[in-house]
Design a protein around this motif. Structure first.
Motif, mmCIF file in Angstrom:
data_model
loop_
_atom_site.group_PDB
_atom_site.id
_atom_site.type_symbol
_atom_site.label_atom_id
_atom_site.label_comp_id
_atom_site.label_asym_id
_atom_site.label_seq_id
_atom_site.Cartn_x
_atom_site.Cartn_y
_atom_site.Cartn_z
ATOM 1 N N VAL A 117 0.827 -1.200 0.000
ATOM 2 C CA VAL A 117 0.000 0.000 0.000
ATOM 3 C C VAL A 117 0.870 1.263 0.000
ATOM 4 N N ALA A 118 2.057 1.143 0.577
ATOM 5 C CA ALA A 118 2.934 2.310 0.689
ATOM 6 C C ALA A 118 3.192 2.986 -0.653
ATOM 7 N N GLU A 119 3.319 2.183 -1.717
ATOM 8 C CA GLU A 119 3.588 2.811 -3.031
ATOM 9 C C GLU A 119 2.442 2.604 -4.018
ATOM 10 N N CYS A 120 1.327 2.139 -3.529
ATOM 11 C CA CYS A 120 0.223 1.822 -4.435
ATOM 12 C C CYS A 120 -0.361 3.080 -5.072
ATOM 13 N N ALA A 121 -0.458 3.066 -6.386
ATOM 14 C CA ALA A 121 -0.941 4.238 -7.115
ATOM 15 C C ALA A 121 -2.401 4.548 -6.788
ATOM 16 N N VAL A 122 -3.171 3.512 -6.542
ATOM 17 C CA VAL A 122 -4.585 3.737 -6.221
ATOM 18 C C VAL A 122 -4.699 4.582 -4.957
ATOM 19 N N ILE A 123 -4.058 4.107 -3.903
ATOM 20 C CA ILE A 123 -4.117 4.819 -2.624
ATOM 21 C C ILE A 123 -3.470 6.203 -2.729
ATOM 22 N N GLU A 124 -2.349 6.249 -3.408
ATOM 23 C CA GLU A 124 -1.667 7.540 -3.555
ATOM 24 C C GLU A 124 -2.549 8.563 -4.248
ATOM 25 N N LEU B 70 -7.073 0.640 4.592
ATOM 26 C CA LEU B 70 -5.852 0.188 3.925
ATOM 27 C C LEU B 70 -4.775 1.274 3.933
ATOM 28 N N SER B 71 -5.207 2.499 3.680
ATOM 29 C CA SER B 71 -4.231 3.582 3.557
ATOM 30 C C SER B 71 -3.503 3.843 4.868
ATOM 31 N N GLN B 72 -4.087 3.335 5.957
ATOM 32 C CA GLN B 72 -3.421 3.510 7.259
ATOM 33 C C GLN B 72 -2.409 2.407 7.545
ATOM 34 N N HIS B 73 -2.354 1.423 6.631
ATOM 35 C CA HIS B 73 -1.421 0.313 6.857
ATOM 36 C C HIS B 73 -0.527 0.144 5.635
ATOM 37 N N ARG B 79 -2.852 -5.503 -3.091
ATOM 38 C CA ARG B 79 -3.799 -6.348 -3.799
ATOM 39 C C ARG B 79 -5.242 -5.967 -3.427
ATOM 40 N N ASP B 80 -5.443 -5.734 -2.118
ATOM 41 C CA ASP B 80 -6.785 -5.431 -1.641
ATOM 42 C C ASP B 80 -7.327 -4.146 -2.263
ATOM 43 N N ALA B 81 -6.480 -3.148 -2.314
ATOM 44 C CA ALA B 81 -6.900 -1.877 -2.903
ATOM 45 C C ALA B 81 -7.259 -2.070 -4.371
ATOM 46 N N SER B 86 -10.928 -2.609 -8.974
ATOM 47 C CA SER B 86 -11.343 -3.297 -10.203
ATOM 48 C C SER B 86 -12.802 -3.744 -10.122
ATOM 49 N N ARG B 87 -13.256 -4.022 -8.907
ATOM 50 C CA ARG B 87 -14.680 -4.301 -8.727
ATOM 51 C C ARG B 87 -15.485 -3.077 -9.164
ATOM 52 N N HIS B 88 -15.034 -1.924 -8.701
ATOM 53 C CA HIS B 88 -15.711 -0.686 -9.030
ATOM 54 C C HIS B 88 -15.659 -0.414 -10.535
#
Lengths: 136, 136
Positions: A117-124, B70-73, B79-81, B86-88
DNA sequence: TCTAATCCCTCTAGTAGCTATAGCTATAAG
DNA sequence: CTTATAGCTATAGCTACTAGAGGGATTAGA
């Protein structure tokens, strides 16, 4: 004269939905059996089919009220019906356009090869508006 | 520490909506002034921006809850994000497909040159399913 | 004719994501 | 110190249904 269950089967509209349409003034208040159950005529069936079909095309309850009203006055110009239809059409076009913008933005940010999650583009992207390419 | 009005201005989220997000558990319960008014920190601002941005992309409140979690961890796999995104995305694709079907059907029936409702293709189509070319 | 199975009745509340209102109190600027 | 602006809670409304509770009606078979 048919029961509400029979009407439901023939039109594919669920029973509570039929009662809801009656309450909303789309369907006339039907006759009742001695035991207070709704009994529908051929006309009720026609009217509900019209409603069902209009809902399938995405018309709102309010639009359908107007369309039903128009359909009862064959001599009236059909300009009004076309007005309702084209209003609805442009609404649909707008919704498609908006969804397409969302789609491409989501596709873009989903192209992310990170592990955590740290570098995930979605979250970012969600966290930082500056990473966004388009306005939405 | 800023007031709810200031937070609203900076994020573009309306005040009642901010309170609604708090009620839904998206925003932490904020500190209060002596007179019981909400006071937000920089962190509250960040969190609300995340929510705003997610809503702009069409994520549901429930999805956003998960994304925030998720963004807090940062150490968790992303994968979860991606699953949520992708569901959305496929939901959006379906909605686009459905709207396009409606669009073409509406365009088709709007090509009607009649003068009165009596022969209007719009009304006729709604009244009689047999005139419809596609299933919807 | 009786009974059981199925159908139907009304009323109320819940869904998503807000938005609006009423009636009140707090804060800030002059 | 006053007044304008901002904020508070609680409740109801929006769309188009859907689900459930707690009853009564109808119908088919024995």
């Amino acid at each position: 004269m048919i029961s509400i269950g029979e009407l439901s089967k023939r039109t594919g509209v669920k029973i509570p939905t039929i009662r809801y349409y009656e309450q909303m003034g789309l369907l006339d208040v039907p006759e009742r059996s001695e035991g207070n159950q709704r009994r529908y005529s051929r006309d009720g069936l026609r009217r509900l089919s019209f409603i069902r079909h209009s809902r399938d095309l995405g018309f709102s309850i309010e639009d359908i009220k107007e369309l039903l009203e128009l359909s009862q006055h064959p001599e009236r110009p059909c300009r009004d019906a076309h007005g309702i239809a084209s209003r609805h059409l442009s609404d649909i076009r707008e919704r498609i356009a908006k969804l397409k913008r969302l789609q491409s933005e989501l596709q873009r940010i989903s192209n992310c090869e990170a592990d955590s999650v740290a570098e995930c583009a979605v979250i970012e992207t969600l966290a930082d508006h500056a990473l966004c390419e388009t306005e939405h």
